[in-house]
Motif scaffolding. Sequence first.
Motif, PDB file in Angstrom:
ATOM      1  N   LYS A 149       0.828  -1.211   0.000  1.00 28.38           N
ATOM      2  CA  LYS A 149       0.000   0.000   0.000  1.00 28.38           C
ATOM      3  C   LYS A 149       0.863   1.262   0.000  1.00 28.38           C
ATOM      4  N   LYS A 150       2.045   1.162   0.591  1.00 28.96           N
ATOM      5  CA  LYS A 150       2.933   2.328   0.617  1.00 28.96           C
ATOM      6  C   LYS A 150       3.557   2.584  -0.750  1.00 28.96           C
ATOM      7  N   ILE A 151       3.589   1.565  -1.602  1.00 31.67           N
ATOM      8  CA  ILE A 151       4.136   1.725  -2.951  1.00 31.67           C
ATOM      9  C   ILE A 151       3.080   2.276  -3.906  1.00 31.67           C
ATOM     10  N   ALA A 152       1.809   2.116  -3.551  1.00 27.02           N
ATOM     11  CA  ALA A 152       0.717   2.529  -4.431  1.00 27.02           C
ATOM     12  C   ALA A 152       0.797   3.991  -4.869  1.00 27.02           C
ATOM     13  N   PRO A 153       1.120   4.957  -3.986  1.00 24.64           N
ATOM     14  CA  PRO A 153       1.197   6.360  -4.439  1.00 24.64           C
ATOM     15  C   PRO A 153       2.235   6.582  -5.541  1.00 24.64           C
ATOM     16  N   TYR A 154       3.335   5.848  -5.484  1.00 27.40           N
ATOM     17  CA  TYR A 154       4.362   5.979  -6.521  1.00 27.40           C
ATOM     18  C   TYR A 154       3.828   5.467  -7.855  1.00 27.40           C
ATOM     19  N   PHE A 155       3.084   4.371  -7.784  1.00 28.10           N
ATOM     20  CA  PHE A 155       2.481   3.825  -9.002  1.00 28.10           C
ATOM     21  C   PHE A 155       1.474   4.809  -9.586  1.00 28.10           C
ATOM     22  N   LEU A 156       0.653   5.419  -8.742  1.00 26.91           N
ATOM     23  CA  LEU A 156      -0.340   6.375  -9.229  1.00 26.91           C
ATOM     24  C   LEU A 156       0.318   7.592  -9.873  1.00 26.91           C
ATOM     25  N   ILE A 157       1.385   8.089  -9.250  1.00 29.93           N
ATOM     26  CA  ILE A 157       2.121   9.223  -9.824  1.00 29.93           C
ATOM     27  C   ILE A 157       2.654   8.853 -11.202  1.00 29.93           C
ATOM     28  N   CYS A 158       3.212   7.645 -11.323  1.00 35.20           N
ATOM     29  CA  CYS A 158       3.751   7.194 -12.604  1.00 35.20           C
ATOM     30  C   CYS A 158       2.639   6.962 -13.628  1.00 35.20           C
ATOM     31  N   PHE A 159       1.484   6.508 -13.165  1.00 35.42           N
ATOM     32  CA  PHE A 159       0.364   6.271 -14.074  1.00 35.42           C
ATOM     33  C   PHE A 159      -0.086   7.579 -14.721  1.00 35.42           C
ATOM     34  N   PHE A 160      -0.262   8.620 -13.923  1.00 33.31           N
ATOM     35  CA  PHE A 160      -0.673   9.908 -14.478  1.00 33.31           C
ATOM     36  C   PHE A 160       0.453  10.533 -15.300  1.00 33.31           C
ATOM     37  N   GLY A 161       1.705  10.274 -14.910  1.00 32.18           N
ATOM     38  CA  GLY A 161       2.838  10.728 -15.717  1.00 32.18           C
ATOM     39  C   GLY A 161       2.854  10.054 -17.076  1.00 32.18           C
ATOM     40  N   THR A 162       2.478   8.764 -17.106  1.00 26.61           N
ATOM     41  CA  THR A 162       2.409   8.028 -18.367  1.00 26.61           C
ATOM     42  C   THR A 162       1.339   8.605 -19.275  1.00 26.61           C
ATOM     43  N   LEU A 163       0.182   8.933 -18.698  1.00 23.81           N
ATOM     44  CA  LEU A 163      -0.890   9.537 -19.506  1.00 23.81           C
ATOM     45  C   LEU A 163      -0.423  10.852 -20.126  1.00 23.81           C
ATOM     46  N   SER A 164       0.308  11.636 -19.358  1.00 26.60           N
ATOM     47  CA  SER A 164       0.822  12.904 -19.884  1.00 26.60           C
ATOM     48  C   SER A 164       1.840  12.662 -20.989  1.00 26.60           C
ATOM     49  N   ALA A 165       2.686  11.634 -20.802  1.00 29.13           N
ATOM     50  CA  ALA A 165       3.708  11.330 -21.809  1.00 29.13           C
ATOM     51  C   ALA A 165       3.081  10.811 -23.098  1.00 29.13           C
ATOM     52  N   VAL A 166       1.989  10.049 -22.973  1.00 28.42           N
ATOM     53  CA  VAL A 166       1.310   9.512 -24.155  1.00 28.42           C
ATOM     54  C   VAL A 166       0.798  10.643 -25.034  1.00 28.42           C
ATOM     55  N   LEU A 167       0.365  11.717 -24.422  1.00 22.90           N
ATOM     56  CA  LEU A 167      -0.145  12.856 -25.181  1.00 22.90           C
ATOM     57  C   LEU A 167       0.935  13.510 -26.037  1.00 22.90           C
ATOM     58  N   LYS A 168       2.204  13.230 -25.720  1.00 17.83           N
ATOM     59  CA  LYS A 168       3.301  13.833 -26.465  1.00 17.83           C
ATOM     60  C   LYS A 168       3.720  13.000 -27.673  1.00 17.83           C
ATOM     61  N   ILE A 169       3.122  11.804 -27.840  1.00 19.11           N
ATOM     62  CA  ILE A 169       3.568  10.898 -28.903  1.00 19.11           C
ATOM     63  C   ILE A 169       3.348  11.508 -30.285  1.00 19.11           C
ATOM     64  N   ASN A 170       2.141  12.020 -30.547  1.00 19.51           N
ATOM     65  CA  ASN A 170       1.862  12.603 -31.864  1.00 19.51           C
ATOM     66  C   ASN A 170       2.781  13.780 -32.153  1.00 19.51           C
ATOM     67  N   TYR A 171       3.032  14.595 -31.138  1.00 20.60           N
ATOM     68  CA  TYR A 171       3.939  15.730 -31.303  1.00 20.60           C
ATOM     69  C   TYR A 171       5.329  15.243 -31.668  1.00 20.60           C
ATOM     70  N   ARG A 172       5.792  14.194 -30.983  1.00 22.79           N
ATOM     71  CA  ARG A 172       7.121  13.648 -31.248  1.00 22.79           C
ATOM     72  C   ARG A 172       7.206  13.067 -32.653  1.00 22.79           C
TER      73      ARG A 172
END
Length: 201
Positions: A149-172
């Motif tokens: 459960k203590k690792i879950a916040p890190y996973f959530l941060i990375c999950f939302f970071g991944t969504l943001s990174a995916v939005l950059k694919i078309n630009y790239r």
Amino acid sequence: FPSHDKCHHILGFFQNMIYFIVHKIAGNTPFVYRSVNIFFHLGSTFLIFTILSLLSKRNVALIAASLFAVHPIFIESVTWISGMPYSMYSFFFLLSCLFYILKDKRSLYYYLSVLFFFFALLSNEKTIALFIIFITYELCFGSLRENWKKIAPYFLICFFGTLSAVLKINYRINTINTISYTHENGSYNNPFFQIPVAIVS
């Protein structure tokens, strides 16, 4: 979801802020910009020594930190002004790791660990894959069953970071298509010729 431009500003928040502050203080003096990178690299070196001192022998920590400090693989990320995100996210991630290791001593350390991990993501999106380090730590030194459960916040941060990174694919993709992979006449480099020549060179 926010647009690519907003995601770029969000994920590069600290870099833009530091550039703004340094420019206000020193103008366009390259040395000052490089000094910021050196500061983060020295901080990372000290954090590696501290973390390994907690997990292993002091001699091991000293040797590893010394190698990290002077290893040629880090030259570009430290000496190039544009390499700031690499030095910065490494520093924040190692700070997050240190506080995670110390989390059992004070609950505040755990919250600081999550905060600095978020700062690492704001410095560079490559932080996305690094939550695996916390899982590895629990497998080696702790208990994944008790602390998942203590690792879950890190996973959530990375999950939302991944969504943001995916939005950059078309630009790239558009950026790549418009710059270095086409000749002036519009023809593409043939990878069957280009790759062997690159390997031999």
